[in-house]
Scaffold this motif. Structure first.
Motif, short mmCIF file in Angstrom:
data_model
loop_
_atom_site.label_atom_id
_atom_site.label_comp_id
_atom_site.label_asym_id
_atom_site.label_seq_id
_atom_site.Cartn_x
_atom_site.Cartn_y
_atom_site.Cartn_z
N ILE A 46 9.16 -11.42 -9.06
CA ILE A 46 9.05 -10.00 -8.70
C ILE A 46 8.14 -9.26 -9.69
O ILE A 46 7.32 -8.42 -9.30
N SER A 47 8.27 -9.57 -10.99
CA SER A 47 7.43 -8.93 -12.00
C SER A 47 5.96 -9.24 -11.75
O SER A 47 5.10 -8.35 -11.83
N TYR A 48 5.68 -10.50 -11.45
CA TYR A 48 4.29 -10.89 -11.18
C TYR A 48 3.74 -10.15 -9.96
O TYR A 48 2.61 -9.65 -9.97
N ILE A 49 4.57 -10.07 -8.91
CA ILE A 49 4.13 -9.39 -7.69
C ILE A 49 3.90 -7.91 -7.95
O ILE A 49 2.90 -7.32 -7.50
N VAL A 50 4.82 -7.28 -8.73
CA VAL A 50 4.68 -5.85 -9.03
C VAL A 50 3.41 -5.60 -9.82
O VAL A 50 2.65 -4.66 -9.54
N ILE A 51 3.14 -6.44 -10.83
CA ILE A 51 1.92 -6.27 -11.64
C ILE A 51 0.68 -6.49 -10.79
O ILE A 51 -0.29 -5.72 -10.87
N PHE A 52 0.70 -7.53 -9.97
CA PHE A 52 -0.47 -7.84 -9.14
C PHE A 52 -0.77 -6.70 -8.16
O PHE A 52 -1.91 -6.21 -8.09
N ILE A 53 0.27 -6.25 -7.44
CA ILE A 53 0.07 -5.18 -6.47
C ILE A 53 -0.25 -3.86 -7.18
O ILE A 53 -1.11 -3.09 -6.74
N GLY A 54 0.44 -3.60 -8.31
CA GLY A 54 0.19 -2.36 -9.05
C GLY A 54 -1.23 -2.27 -9.55
O GLY A 54 -1.86 -1.21 -9.46
N LYS A 55 -1.78 -3.37 -10.06
CA LYS A 55 -3.16 -3.36 -10.53
C LYS A 55 -4.13 -3.12 -9.38
O LYS A 55 -5.13 -2.41 -9.53
N LYS A 56 -3.83 -3.74 -8.24
CA LYS A 56 -4.69 -3.53 -7.07
C LYS A 56 -4.68 -2.06 -6.64
O LYS A 56 -5.73 -1.48 -6.31
N ILE A 57 -3.48 -1.46 -6.63
CA ILE A 57 -3.36 -0.05 -6.22
C ILE A 57 -4.10 0.85 -7.21
O ILE A 57 -4.84 1.77 -6.80
N ILE A 58 -3.90 0.60 -8.50
CA ILE A 58 -4.58 1.42 -9.52
C ILE A 58 -6.09 1.32 -9.38
O ILE A 58 -6.81 2.33 -9.39
N THR A 59 -6.58 0.09 -9.22
CA THR A 59 -8.02 -0.11 -9.08
C THR A 59 -8.55 0.58 -7.83
O THR A 59 -9.61 1.22 -7.85
N ARG A 60 -7.77 0.48 -6.74
CA ARG A 60 -8.20 1.10 -5.48
C ARG A 60 -8.25 2.61 -5.60
O ARG A 60 -9.21 3.26 -5.15
N ILE A 61 -7.24 3.20 -6.22
CA ILE A 61 -7.18 4.66 -6.33
C ILE A 61 -8.34 5.19 -7.15
O ILE A 61 -9.01 6.16 -6.77
N PHE A 62 -8.61 4.55 -8.29
CA PHE A 62 -9.60 5.10 -9.21
C PHE A 62 -11.02 4.67 -8.89
O PHE A 62 -11.97 5.10 -9.56
N THR A 63 -11.20 3.82 -7.91
CA THR A 63 -12.56 3.48 -7.48
C THR A 63 -12.96 4.24 -6.22
O THR A 63 -14.11 4.15 -5.79
N LEU A 64 -12.01 4.96 -5.63
CA LEU A 64 -12.36 5.82 -4.50
C LEU A 64 -13.19 7.00 -4.99
O LEU A 64 -12.98 7.51 -6.10
#
Length: 304
Positions: A46-64
């Motif tokens: 679960i920790s790995y999934i949270v980090i993986f998805i969280g990084k994707k979301i952060i990258t997506r938000i700040f690259t818009l």
């Protein structure tokens, strides 16, 4: 008496060994081990999934391309993205560690209380760490430099690869990696914020036709902006910069985009040399005059 004591001690050891064996072979222990192992594996997954998805979301938000102060520049975006990635990883790893300790029936409350007391004691000796974190926070808040910037920091120079709350990492031009605590940052020179200027000095012979040189080079410089997008404006021929001995130094200055002045300077030096040679304008070269005193004195003696 000695025999009775030995026999009693042997029975005690045998009973202890029997209890240990019974404990390790009991169903309760193995049920607990299996249950705790499953919980630990689930926590890690679960920790790995949270980090993986969280990084994707952060990258997506700040690259818009959002019209917010944070997204004004790509350089600032990359800096904040890396910082948030690190912060997310630390928070998730810490939570996972607490959950794993709970899964193996370790009293978290007492552990945290002890850690708080120990942390208070350690805090008095961790002033440098606090200084690093505060300095790192203000570096990011004030946008002093960002990931991808070419800077000189104290005695280190290179491209910023990572900015954290505690350290800054700089990759040198020859491949070395500088890891500098933020609290030790004193002087910063950022070469990536403003346009750069290439200053080209070249030497021609003292008997060269300077007016002809100026006409040739001015015409050449006017053609450069259409060839090189790194140039901000037409380079300027400033004229004679210095006269030393048999050399005349001429200077050309060119404004370029950040850090592009090295490339433009090399191109201009190469082309100027070729233009001057094709038009018969002599370049300066070292000259040496030899005076043979013995030969002169001998000649004067023969004449007498």
């Amino acid at each position: 008496m000695a025999a009775d004591a030995i026999e009693k001690e042997a029975k005690g050891l045998a009973k202890m060994a029997e209890k240990t064996w019974d404990y390790f072979t009991s169903d309760e222990l193995w049920d607990f081990i299996v249950s705790a192992s499953i919980k630990i594996v689930m926590i890690l997954v679960i920790s790995y999934i949270v980090i993986f998805i969280g990084k994707k979301i952060i990258t997506r938000i700040f690259t818009l391309k959002l019209k917010t102060p944070i997204n004004q520049t790509e350089r600032r975006q990359q800096t904040i993205i890396k910082l948030l990635h690190s912060t997310l990883s630390y928070l998730v790893y810490f939570s996972a560690m607490i959950a794993i300790l709970s899964a193996v029936n370790i009293n978290i409350g007492g552990l945290l209380a002890g850690a708080g007391i120990a942390g208070l004691a350690i805090g008095f000796g961790a002033q440098s760490l606090v200084k690093d974190i505060i300095t790192g926070f203000f570096i990011i808040l004030e946008d002093q430099f960002g990931v991808g910037d070419y800077i000189r920091l104290n005695n280190s120079e290179g491209t910023v690869t990572e900015i954290g709350l505690r350290t800054t990492k700089i990759l040198g031009i020859t491949g070395e990696l500088f890891i500098i605590p933020n609290g030790q940052i004193l002087d910063v020179v950022n070469y990536s914020v403003n346009n750069s200027k290439a200053i080209i000095d070249m030497q021609v012979a003292i008997d060269a036709d300077i007016e002809k040189v100026e006409k040739l080079l001015t015409a050449y410089l006017e053609t450069l902006p259409s060839k090189f997008e790194e140039l901000v404006d037409v380079p300027s021929f400033l004229g004679v910069q210095n006269v030393v001995g048999t050399e005349v130094t001429i200077r050309i200055i060119a404004e370029t985009k950040p850090l592009q002045h090295y490339t433009i300077a090399r191109v201009i030096r190469r082309d100027v040399k070729e233009i001057l040679e094709k038009n018969g304008i002599p370049m300066a070269y070292p000259k040496m005059m030899l005076y043979d005193r013995w030969y002169k004195e001998s000649s004067e003696g023969d004449e007498e």
